[in-house]
Scaffold this active site. Sequence first.
Site, PDB file in Angstrom:
ATOM      1  N   GLU A 103       0.872  -1.167   0.000  1.00 58.99           N
ATOM      2  CA  GLU A 103       0.000   0.000   0.000  1.00 58.99           C
ATOM      3  C   GLU A 103       0.915   1.225   0.000  1.00 58.99           C
ATOM      4  O   GLU A 103       1.817   1.307   0.843  1.00 58.99           O
ATOM      5  CB  GLU A 103      -0.882  -0.005   1.261  1.00 58.99           C
ATOM      6  CG  GLU A 103      -1.878   1.126   1.204  1.00 58.99           C
ATOM      7  CD  GLU A 103      -2.747   1.266   2.447  1.00 58.99           C
ATOM      8  OE1 GLU A 103      -2.716   0.378   3.319  1.00 58.99           O
ATOM      9  OE2 GLU A 103      -3.445   2.285   2.515  1.00 58.99           O
TER      10      GLU A 103
ATOM     11  N   ARG B 247       5.034 -12.554   9.905  1.00 57.25           N
ATOM     12  CA  ARG B 247       5.716 -11.275   9.673  1.00 57.25           C
ATOM     13  C   ARG B 247       7.094 -11.312  10.289  1.00 57.25           C
ATOM     14  O   ARG B 247       7.318 -11.986  11.292  1.00 57.25           O
ATOM     15  CB  ARG B 247       4.973 -10.143  10.395  1.00 57.25           C
ATOM     16  CG  ARG B 247       3.641  -9.822   9.919  1.00 57.25           C
ATOM     17  CD  ARG B 247       3.070  -8.725  10.812  1.00 57.25           C
ATOM     18  NE  ARG B 247       3.415  -7.404  10.297  1.00 57.25           N
ATOM     19  CZ  ARG B 247       2.749  -6.820   9.313  1.00 57.25           C
ATOM     20  NH1 ARG B 247       1.746  -7.415   8.734  1.00 57.25           N
ATOM     21  NH2 ARG B 247       3.097  -5.623   8.897  1.00 57.25           N
TER      22      ARG B 247
ATOM     23  N   LYS C 100       4.478   0.494   9.756  1.00 56.88           N
ATOM     24  CA  LYS C 100       4.557   1.775   9.049  1.00 56.88           C
ATOM     25  C   LYS C 100       3.992   2.914   9.893  1.00 56.88           C
ATOM     26  O   LYS C 100       4.512   4.025   9.877  1.00 56.88           O
ATOM     27  CB  LYS C 100       3.785   1.694   7.731  1.00 56.88           C
ATOM     28  CG  LYS C 100       4.671   1.328   6.559  1.00 56.88           C
ATOM     29  CD  LYS C 100       3.914   1.404   5.258  1.00 56.88           C
ATOM     30  CE  LYS C 100       3.193   0.108   4.986  1.00 56.88           C
ATOM     31  NZ  LYS C 100       2.422   0.072   3.754  1.00 56.88           N
TER      32      LYS C 100
HETATM   33  P1  ATP Z   1       2.593  -2.228   8.040  1.00 56.48           P
HETATM   34  O1  ATP Z   1       1.878  -2.928   9.143  1.00 56.48           O
HETATM   35  O2  ATP Z   1       4.024  -1.988   8.294  1.00 56.48           O
HETATM   36  O3  ATP Z   1       1.881  -1.014   7.552  1.00 56.48           O
HETATM   37  P2  ATP Z   1       1.415  -3.589   5.880  1.00 56.48           P
HETATM   38  O4  ATP Z   1       1.236  -5.057   5.872  1.00 56.48           O
HETATM   39  O5  ATP Z   1       0.233  -2.748   6.117  1.00 56.48           O
HETATM   40  O6  ATP Z   1       2.604  -3.258   6.847  1.00 56.48           O
HETATM   41  P3  ATP Z   1       1.605  -3.336   3.083  1.00 56.48           P
HETATM   42  O7  ATP Z   1       2.135  -2.234   2.265  1.00 56.48           O
HETATM   43  O8  ATP Z   1       0.161  -3.598   3.053  1.00 56.48           O
HETATM   44  O9  ATP Z   1       2.082  -3.094   4.557  1.00 56.48           O
HETATM   45  O10 ATP Z   1       2.426  -4.680   2.796  1.00 56.48           O
HETATM   46  C1  ATP Z   1       2.774  -5.147   1.531  1.00 56.48           C
HETATM   47  C2  ATP Z   1       3.136  -6.593   1.658  1.00 56.48           C
HETATM   48  O11 ATP Z   1       4.246  -6.746   2.538  1.00 56.48           O
HETATM   49  C3  ATP Z   1       2.007  -7.404   2.236  1.00 56.48           C
HETATM   50  O12 ATP Z   1       1.879  -8.602   1.511  1.00 56.48           O
HETATM   51  C4  ATP Z   1       2.428  -7.662   3.652  1.00 56.48           C
HETATM   52  O13 ATP Z   1       1.905  -8.859   4.117  1.00 56.48           O
HETATM   53  C5  ATP Z   1       3.953  -7.681   3.536  1.00 56.48           C
HETATM   54  N1  ATP Z   1       4.552  -7.280   4.805  1.00 56.48           N
HETATM   55  C6  ATP Z   1       4.335  -6.142   5.487  1.00 56.48           C
HETATM   56  N2  ATP Z   1       5.004  -6.123   6.645  1.00 56.48           N
HETATM   57  C7  ATP Z   1       5.690  -7.295   6.704  1.00 56.48           C
HETATM   58  C8  ATP Z   1       6.568  -7.883   7.652  1.00 56.48           C
HETATM   59  N3  ATP Z   1       6.899  -7.270   8.789  1.00 56.48           N
HETATM   60  N4  ATP Z   1       7.090  -9.099   7.370  1.00 56.48           N
HETATM   61  C9  ATP Z   1       6.775  -9.725   6.222  1.00 56.48           C
HETATM   62  N5  ATP Z   1       5.961  -9.226   5.294  1.00 56.48           N
HETATM   63  C10 ATP Z   1       5.408  -8.029   5.521  1.00 56.48           C
HETATM   64 MG    MG Z   2      -1.477  -2.424   5.078  1.00 57.46          MG
END
Ligand code: ATP
Ligand code: MG
Length: 559
Positions: free
Chosen positions: A37, A263, A273
């Site tokens: 995102e 994660r 984030k």
């Molecule tokens: P955050 O909680 O940091 O905002 P998010 O999952 O909302 O992370 P996205 O931009 O939606 O962030 O993530 C893009 C991809 O990266 C998704 O498939 C998500 O599952 C993966 N991802 C995000 N954070 C992690 C992590 N800590 N470890 C492994 N994969 C991750």
């Molecule tokens: Mg997200």
Amino acid sequence: MKDEKQVANTNFIRKIVETDLHENPDFPKIMTRFPPEPNGYLHIGHAKSICLNFGLAEEFKGLCNLRFDDTNPEKENTEYVESIKNDVRWLGFDWGERLYFASDYFTDLYNFAVELIKKDKAYVDGLSGEEIQEYRGTLTQPGKESPWRNRATQESLDLFVGMKNGDFEEGKYVLRAKIDMGSPNINMRDPVLYRIRQAHHHRTADKWKIYPMYDYAHCLSDAIEHITHSVCTLEFEDHRPLYDWIIDNLDTPSRPHQYEFSRLNLDYSVISKRKLIALVNEGFVNGWDDPRMPTISGLRRRGYTPSSIRKFCDVIGVTKNDTRIDPVVLETVLRDELGDTAQRAMAVINPLKVVIENYPDSTEDLDAMNHPQKQEMGTRKIPFSKTIYIEHDDFMEDAPRKFFRLSLGREVRLKYAYLITCTDVIKNEQGEVTELRCSYDPESRGGNAPDGRKVKGTIHWVAESAEVHAEMRLYDRMFKTAFPDKEDNWRDDFNQESAVIMKNCLIEPSLKQVEKGKSIQFERLGYFCADSIDHSSESPVFNRIVTLRDTWAKVSKEK
Ligand code: ATP
Ligand code: MG
């Protein structure tokens, strides 16, 4: 470090793909996607997902798309989009022509929603947000059906068109899936599929007044792109029944499947984030690329290489267990790599003046190896003179017997130069040591005693004739505690000493020419990287990437 076979064994998703291909000769080409995102910069957790998705595609001769999951117009922008593209490319992955945006599919998604309404699988609800929350029930109590749940199909269709046309204010209506308010899985209790947003979108501008929810947009985007393995993190495990329900109830171009892995969490850091944004906005750090940040841009500026991050992702593996990784793992991977590749040089962070009284008033050039084990990396000349500077720490007045550095009356080796013996200590009015007087053995050029006498300690130095002032930024862990990732007062654990800026450090003259972003091992001090923004030959700036663990272990033992 694990070998390749072990790496393969610690990636259970890889095994699933392998089995799919093995057991079904008609299995389509492997398609994965990385779906960020664009609401912040990428972090090391994303790197894990990138390496996994692009890695699977690469290994199994498939393809991986880069798809921006841009369904939240208020939080997203093109700066984030550009930074993410840049970071994925930098990590060494290529999405070819396949750069997509969920917003590219808004029309398809809308049409699918109409299809659901027509099939009596979705309805427009008039409950307020709070009411929906209230009706949803809890983990132990079933939900309650909305009074609008059985509204006529045509009425829902008309209202949905009205929502799209901007006839209603935000919150007036939502589109919900008609599933089961009694489901033990809360995600299946008539989840919201669309909500009204009077927001400007970074790509579709003001065209849309309704925006799809993540759970609805994601599975359908996967289906549109013919994704075979939709890999995501464990928090979506409970959403999988909804993912499947949506796909199963629509006539989609393909049938993707979702798989979840745990994660990545890094000790002494925060990875979410939301928290990283807070650190940037509240001035705890100097931007997203602050070298302490666990962002890809921060790690890059710190001096991490794409290969070290990829290797790290291999080493930690892909599992369903909650993983907390000690930053030592990341540091070790980089240290191993730089140990092999980085050129050596000398620098003094906290200089103490040393006058070698029996040395002539001239300078000479000495030969130094650029890498102790690699002849092919060549040698360089370093100037030596009567006045040199050593590390303050490398002198101790009342040294214990096992202090193998400089002390009054003791002899030490100056790396690549001579053996010197301290003859006098000069102090200021506060009693602090400001200068040393030494004598040298002219027969010991190169650092070897002519008579074979044993000199245990070797220290680094920079000659006065060569002195070039530099700034060294000594970075440490961003948080004082291993698990700062709690909900409240996580900010209290921020390590205020995580960046120590040392001005007036001294470096060898050869280092003035180092280009931005290049990594060097400063003998006995650690691996440093010429800052990619602030470094110049007039005012050199080096970031400490990692210390030399062995040296530090040895130093503390000596102490
Ligand atoms: P955050 O909680 O940091 O905002 P998010 O999952 O909302 O992370 P996205 O931009 O939606 O962030 O993530 C893009 C991809 O990266 C998704 O498939 C998500 O599952 C993966 N991802 C995000 N954070 C992690 C992590 N800590 N470890 C492994 N994969 C991750
Ligand atoms: Mg997200």
